[in-house]
Write an enzyme that holds these catalytic residues in place. Structure first.
Site, short mmCIF file in Angstrom:
data_model
loop_
_atom_site.label_atom_id
_atom_site.label_comp_id
_atom_site.label_asym_id
_atom_site.label_seq_id
_atom_site.Cartn_x
_atom_site.Cartn_y
_atom_site.Cartn_z
N SER A 54 0.85 -1.19 0.00
CA SER A 54 0.00 0.00 0.00
C SER A 54 0.88 1.24 0.00
O SER A 54 1.86 1.31 0.74
CB SER A 54 -0.90 0.02 1.24
OG SER A 54 -1.57 1.27 1.34
N THR A 57 2.03 3.53 3.36
CA THR A 57 2.99 3.05 4.36
C THR A 57 4.33 3.71 4.08
O THR A 57 4.64 4.03 2.92
CB THR A 57 3.15 1.52 4.34
OG1 THR A 57 3.73 1.14 3.09
CG2 THR A 57 1.81 0.81 4.54
N THR A 59 7.53 2.69 3.91
CA THR A 59 8.47 2.04 2.99
C THR A 59 7.96 2.08 1.56
O THR A 59 8.73 2.33 0.63
CB THR A 59 8.73 0.59 3.44
OG1 THR A 59 9.16 0.60 4.80
CG2 THR A 59 9.79 -0.07 2.58
N CYS A 60 6.68 1.87 1.36
CA CYS A 60 6.10 1.93 0.01
C CYS A 60 6.24 3.34 -0.56
O CYS A 60 6.57 3.53 -1.73
CB CYS A 60 4.63 1.52 0.03
SG CYS A 60 4.35 -0.16 0.62
N ALA A 61 6.00 4.33 0.28
CA ALA A 61 6.12 5.72 -0.15
C ALA A 61 7.57 6.03 -0.53
O ALA A 61 7.83 6.67 -1.55
CB ALA A 61 5.64 6.66 0.95
#
Length: 165
Positions: A54, A57, A59-61
């Site tokens: 997602s 979050t 780390t994803c960002a």
């Protein structure tokens, strides 16, 4: 089936990433205008698939922002970020973060992408969405590089993925 962890706790995916040297599985995902897209939509371009649970979050960002920076100077490459987020949420994230060189794609209509790429989480609190992975494809959709990040909270190996391009 691959074993990964979420905060050190073991979880499983439904399969394995596509093998390097093989043709990438086609996919049907949804873009920000609610259009269905597939590999053919990006024909003739190298592709980096940044597969994330997602965008909402840290780390994803971070991974999306880092691949966005690379994409600025590489017009021959399409950076696709694939998540379970709705296109509206993806659009809000990209707007708020100034991310305009990656293309967010959603699995909102089907989990077939996650199944076909072997990244569907089957158990634990994130069951039903994707593990963190990177898949690099050449302009003919041949798999050049894959990485299934062993701990979901960790970042991918950016240098190895970008070197594969």
């Amino acid at each position: 089936m691959a074993n990964i962890t979420l905060q050190g706790n073991p979880i499983k995916t439904n399969g394995e990433l596509p093998a390097v040297g093989n043709a990438a599985p086609d996919f049907h995902l949804v873009d920000g205008k609610l259009n269905d897209v597939s590999l053919a939509t990006y024909a003739g371009k190298k592709k980096l698939l940044n597969i994330v649970p997602s965008l909402d979050t840290p780390t994803c960002a971070t991974s999306t922002r880092k691949f966005n920076e690379y994409a600025k100077a590489h017009a021959d490459t399409v950076m696709l970020v694939v998540s379970a987020d709705l296109p509206f949420a993806q659009g809000r994230f990209c707007g708020a973060e100034g991310v305009d060189n990656v293309i967010p794609l959603s699995m909102m209509r089907t989990r077939a992408f996650a199944k076909d790429y072997g990244v569907l989480i089957e158990d634990g609190p994130l069951a039903g969405i994707t593990a963190r992975a990177v898949v690099v494809l050449d302009a003919n959709d041949k798999v050049l590089y894959t990485e299934l990040v062993p701990e979901i909270g960790d970042e991918p190996n950016y240098d190895a993925a970008l070197a594969a391009l």
